[in-house]
Design a protein around this motif. Sequence first.
Motif, mmCIF file in Angstrom:
data_model
loop_
_atom_site.group_PDB
_atom_site.id
_atom_site.type_symbol
_atom_site.label_atom_id
_atom_site.label_comp_id
_atom_site.label_asym_id
_atom_site.label_seq_id
_atom_site.Cartn_x
_atom_site.Cartn_y
_atom_site.Cartn_z
ATOM 1 N N VAL A 64 0.869 -1.177 0.000
ATOM 2 C CA VAL A 64 0.000 0.000 0.000
ATOM 3 C C VAL A 64 0.901 1.220 0.000
ATOM 4 N N ASP A 65 0.590 2.209 -0.855
ATOM 5 C CA ASP A 65 1.403 3.425 -0.859
ATOM 6 C C ASP A 65 0.521 4.657 -0.935
ATOM 7 N N ARG A 66 1.131 5.821 -0.727
ATOM 8 C CA ARG A 66 0.379 7.080 -0.711
ATOM 9 C C ARG A 66 -0.122 7.452 -2.096
ATOM 10 N N VAL A 67 0.605 7.100 -3.143
ATOM 11 C CA VAL A 67 0.219 7.474 -4.501
ATOM 12 C C VAL A 67 -1.077 6.783 -4.900
ATOM 13 N N ARG A 68 -1.187 5.524 -4.590
ATOM 14 C CA ARG A 68 -2.396 4.756 -4.901
ATOM 15 C C ARG A 68 -3.191 4.612 -3.608
ATOM 16 N N SER A 69 -3.819 5.671 -3.221
ATOM 17 C CA SER A 69 -4.477 5.759 -1.924
ATOM 18 C C SER A 69 -5.482 4.640 -1.691
ATOM 19 N N GLU A 90 1.267 -3.938 4.063
ATOM 20 C CA GLU A 90 2.425 -3.043 4.106
ATOM 21 C C GLU A 90 1.975 -1.636 4.452
ATOM 22 N N ILE A 91 2.728 -1.021 5.330
ATOM 23 C CA ILE A 91 2.558 0.392 5.601
ATOM 24 C C ILE A 91 3.772 1.070 4.980
ATOM 25 N N GLY A 92 3.669 1.404 3.707
ATOM 26 C CA GLY A 92 4.759 2.074 2.997
ATOM 27 C C GLY A 92 4.896 3.489 3.521
ATOM 28 N N ALA A 93 6.109 3.907 3.803
ATOM 29 C CA ALA A 93 6.312 5.215 4.426
ATOM 30 C C ALA A 93 7.409 5.991 3.710
ATOM 31 N N ALA A 99 1.442 5.437 4.394
ATOM 32 C CA ALA A 99 0.362 5.279 3.428
ATOM 33 C C ALA A 99 -0.991 5.106 4.106
ATOM 34 N N LEU A 100 -0.997 4.650 5.345
ATOM 35 C CA LEU A 100 -2.242 4.430 6.080
ATOM 36 C C LEU A 100 -2.262 5.303 7.330
ATOM 37 N N VAL A 117 5.987 -2.463 8.203
ATOM 38 C CA VAL A 117 6.401 -1.105 7.869
ATOM 39 C C VAL A 117 7.622 -1.187 6.960
ATOM 40 N N THR A 118 7.538 -0.521 5.811
ATOM 41 C CA THR A 118 8.673 -0.463 4.888
ATOM 42 C C THR A 118 8.975 0.994 4.568
#
Length: 131
Positions: A64-69, A90-93, A99-100, A117-118
Motif C-alpha cells: 500500500v502506498d500514498r500514490v495509490r491511496s 504493508e505500511i509504505g512510508a 500510506a495508512l 512497515v517499509t
Amino acid sequence: AGRVFVGVEAAIRADGSLDITDDERDLADVLFVGLHAQLRMSAAKLTARVVAAITQPGVHVLAVDRVRSPVRLDLDEVFAAAAAHNVAIEIGAADGAAALTHAQVRRIAEFGATAVVTSGAAAPGARGLKR
C-alpha cells in the motif's frame, strides 16, 4: 551462515490475477502484491480485485502506498481477507509519510492481520523513514 531473501512485488491485474509466472513466484521468499495500474473502477470492483489477489497461494504482503491511496477500497473487507489468508498489510512510508492512517493501522490489528512497515522507497532518494 547468512541467507539472502528474495522479495518480489507483482502487480495486481484488473481481474485480480498477478503479473508473475509460477516459476517467478517459486523463486520469491517474500511476494508483495500491489495495485499499479487500471485504478479507475468502482470501490467494490477495486476491493474485489485486491481480495482476489491476496487470497492466491504464495502471497505474503499487500503493498500500500500514498500514490495509490487506499481510500477507494473497503479496507475492512481487505483486512479481513488478509487476516484469513495470513497476508500482511504493508505500511509504505516514503519520505516519512505513512500510506495508512493510525486509525487504519489499528483496524489491521483489530482484524488480526499483520502490518509490515517499509520505507516505501521505489526510487533512489525516496528513502527517509522517520519515527
